[in-house]
Every structure is written in structure tokens, then in C-alpha cells.
Design an enzyme around this catalytic site. Structure first.
Site, short mmCIF file in Angstrom:
data_model
loop_
_atom_site.label_atom_id
_atom_site.label_comp_id
_atom_site.label_asym_id
_atom_site.label_seq_id
_atom_site.Cartn_x
_atom_site.Cartn_y
_atom_site.Cartn_z
N ARG A 1 15.89 24.99 31.14
CA ARG A 1 16.62 26.21 30.81
C ARG A 1 18.09 25.85 30.96
O ARG A 1 18.54 25.57 32.09
CB ARG A 1 16.22 27.37 31.72
CG ARG A 1 17.18 28.54 31.59
CD ARG A 1 16.62 29.83 32.15
NE ARG A 1 15.61 30.39 31.27
CZ ARG A 1 15.15 31.64 31.37
NH1 ARG A 1 15.60 32.45 32.31
NH2 ARG A 1 14.24 32.08 30.53
N ARG B 1 3.51 35.14 28.22
CA ARG B 1 4.29 33.91 28.44
C ARG B 1 3.40 32.84 29.07
O ARG B 1 3.45 31.67 28.73
CB ARG B 1 5.49 34.19 29.37
CG ARG B 1 6.59 35.06 28.78
CD ARG B 1 7.35 34.35 27.68
NE ARG B 1 7.95 33.09 28.11
CZ ARG B 1 9.11 32.97 28.76
NH1 ARG B 1 9.83 34.04 29.02
NH2 ARG B 1 9.58 31.78 29.11
#
Ligand code: CP
Ligand code: NVA
Length: 328
Positions: free
Chosen positions: A102, A288
Site C-alpha cells: 500500500r 475483500r
């Protein structure tokens, strides 16, 4: 360099592979798939930004598939002190079997992938958030049966989420209508490429125009991570873009509301919509886990998508069945 594939963008999967990935994720969700393709394998997770869902879903997902995940916050690793990404890529490749990142800059995720010898997965960059959009499409399949032919509305900022929706529209058959204020539109190059490939993507200003008859109403925060100092200005600019009951009323009767979360109630979405009967945000968050397990199973666990691909339906030659009650 060993053969491996990365997942930096939705475009990294083909139009044929994406539905297969959804079917695998559905088998995972329904517990028909209980294999452990990550047994003995380790996922490194680099976080340059905060996360709740992404961290937990990748960590739990790796564990469920028999593997292990390492949480590497920028605050604690040498990356935060200036160690080059390309050095980290080669070190992690020698000790782990896959890397999720990320990052702020998408170029950092690309550089990691270029130098890593293991699969690299995009867990959100300033440019895109492909894992989330696959989870969102899985949610659309769960509640509306299919996304094919559906009208998806994006209301608000033309941000990383909007970009991944545009890339999804390039691969899959649904209609995407984005309503964004001036200067906050998605990257026009992404829209142009998607359209050139036949995607049905429309950009409008008025949220009502996007919402009219839509099957899915989707929004996100007005100030993404890294844009916190623009929050006040953005609250002014996005005035009128809140998804509230009046906007939902313009959508299809059976429309669902999606939000990747975290949400700012009273800004991009009203409390009544987020908590209302059309909201599917909790299932969306759960998805997810399922879609990322499918991604990790394929990329890191070398699970084959072939059994999940469906070609044109073949009808078996009809056997003559004996008439009811008649003995053979
Ligand atoms: N939707 C999403 O990516 O959530 P986190 O920022 O909590 O990971
Ligand atoms: N657009 C948001 C998504 C958060 C999951 C952000 O980048 O902060």
C-alpha cells in the site's frame, strides 16, 4: 528470475480470467474451496498508509490458505529511513513468496514489481485500488446475480477507486457513469483508453444524472489518504455530492449502495443510506477477504483458474430416457 505474475491493476487479468476469479472467490466464500495453496509460504505486507480492511483481509486470507503474513509498516522498516524500494524488493524476494504494498506513489508499486522476483499485489496506491473494485464486483454478483448489463454509478471524487472502476469497465460488460465536480475528474487518459477498448464509461457533473436508474450507487471519501490538508476545501467543492435518500430514490428500485470504507457520515454519504436497507457495505468489506484469497491462491499458491473458466455452454447429447415406470 522465476516466472510469476503481479496484480497491480485490474488490467493484469483478462476478460476471461476475471469471471473465473470471481467463481473461485465464491467457492472460497461458500467453503467449497478449502485447499491450502499457501502452505509454507509467506506474504510480506508493506504499508506506507493506514489500513484496517486491507491489512486484516490479507493477513487472515494468507492464514486461511495455510500461509503466513508479515505486517511491515513504513514506520518500522528501513524504507521509512530512505532504503530504496528496489533494494527492498530483492531482499524480500529472497525471504518471502509474495509482496503486497500500500503506497502513495503508484510508481513505487511498479518499481517493487520490476525488481521483485515474487508476485507483487497492489493494496492501494494514489492511482488505483484494484483489490477493492474486484471485491465490489463480487458484491454486485452476490446481490444482483451479475454485473453484466448493470448500470454502476460513481458519485464524488475521481480518485484511485474511480480509476479502478474505469479499468474494470474496460474488461467487463457493465455501464459506468461517474459524476465528479470540475477539476476532480478521473484521469482522462484512463477513460480514453477504456473507451477505445469498447468500455461504456460516461462522465457527468450532476450526481442525479449518474444515479438515475442505476443498479449500484458507489461513493468514497472526498479527501483520500494524503489529502487530509485539503479536507475543508473539498467539503466546499463536493457540496451536493452526498449520497442521501433523495439520490438513492432516483436509482433502480433494487439498487444497492457500496462504499469501500472508511466512510465519513454526513459528508459523502448520509447515515440513513450507509445504515439503510440498500447498503451492502459490510458484505462488501467481507468480500475483500474472499477475492484476495482467490488472488493469492492463483498468484502465490499457483492455483489454476482453468476449472473456473467457462467456455460456450456445451449441451451433452440427450440420452433416450426410458418412459417413466418402464423397465429396461
Ligand atoms: N477499503 C479499504 O481499503 O480499507 P482500509 O483502508 O481499511 O484497508
Ligand atoms: N480513496 C480512499 C480509499 C480508501 C480505502 C483513499 O485512498 O484514502
Amino acid at each position: 528470475m522465476t516466472a510469476h505474475r503481479d496484480f497491480l491493476s485490474i488490467l493484469d487479468f483478462s476478460s476471461a480470467e476475471l469471471p473465473a476469479l470471481f467463481r473461485l472467490a465464491e467457492d472460497i466464500r461458500n467453503k467449497r474451496y478449502v485447499k491450502k495453496p499457501m502452505a509454507g509460504k509467506v506474504l510480506a505486507m508493506i504499508f506506507q498508509k493506514s489500513s484496517t480492511r486491507t491489512r486484516v483481509s490479507f493477513e487472515v486470507g494468507a492464514f486461511d490458505l495455510g500461509g503466513h503474513a508479515l505486517f511491515l509498516s513504513q514506520r518500522d522498516i528501513q524504507l521509512g529511513r530512505g532504503e530504496p524500494i528496489k533494494d527492498m524488493a530483492r531482499v524480500l524476494s529472497r525471504m518471502t513468496d509474495g509482496i503486497m504494498i500500500r503506497a502513495y506513489e503508484h510508481a513505487h508499486a511498479e518499481e517493487l514489481a520490476e525488481y521483485a522476483d515474487v508476485p507483487v499485489i497492489n493494496g492501494l496506491t494514489d492511482l488505483s485500488h484494484p483489490c477493492q473494485i474486484l471485491a465490489d464486483l463480487l458484491t454486485v454478483r452476490q446481490f444482483l446475480g451479475t454485473f453484466e448489463g448493470k448500470r454502476i454509478a460513481w458519485i464524488g471524487d475521481g480518485n484511485n477507486m474511480a480509476h479502478s472502476w474505469i479499468e474494470a469497465a474496460q474488461r467487463l460488460k457493465f455501464s459506468l457513469r461517474l459524476a465528479c465536480p470540475e477539476r476532480y475528474e478521473p484521469d482522462p487518459a484512463l477513460i480514453a483508453t477504456a473507451r477505445a477498448e469498447g468500455a461504456d464509461v460516461t462522465l457527468v457533473r450532476d450526481p442525479r444524472e449518474a444515479a438515475d436508474g442505476a443498479h449500484v450507487i458507489n461513493t468514497d471519501v472526498w479527501a483520500s489518504m494524503g489529502q487530509e490538508d485539503e479536507s475543508n476545501e473539498r467539503i466546499q467543492v463536493f457540496n451536493g455530492y452526498m449520497v442521501d435518500d433523495a439520490l438513492m430514490a432516483r436509482a433502480d428500485r433494487d439498487a444497492i449502495f457500496l462504499h469501500c470504507l472508511p466512510a465519513h457520515r454526513g459528508e459523502e454519504v448520509s447515515e440513513s443510506v450507509l445504515e439503510g436497507p440498500q447498503s451492502r457495505v459490510w458484505a462488501e468489506a467481507e468480500n475483500r477477504l474472499h477475492i484476495q484469497k482467490a488472488i493469492m491462491a492463483v498468484l502465490i499458491g499457483h492455483e489454476s483458474l482453468a476449472p473456473y473458466m467457462r467456455g460456450p455452454k456445451r449441451t451433452a447429447p440427450k440420452k433416450k430416457s426410458p418412459a417413466r415406470g418402464k423397465r429396461r
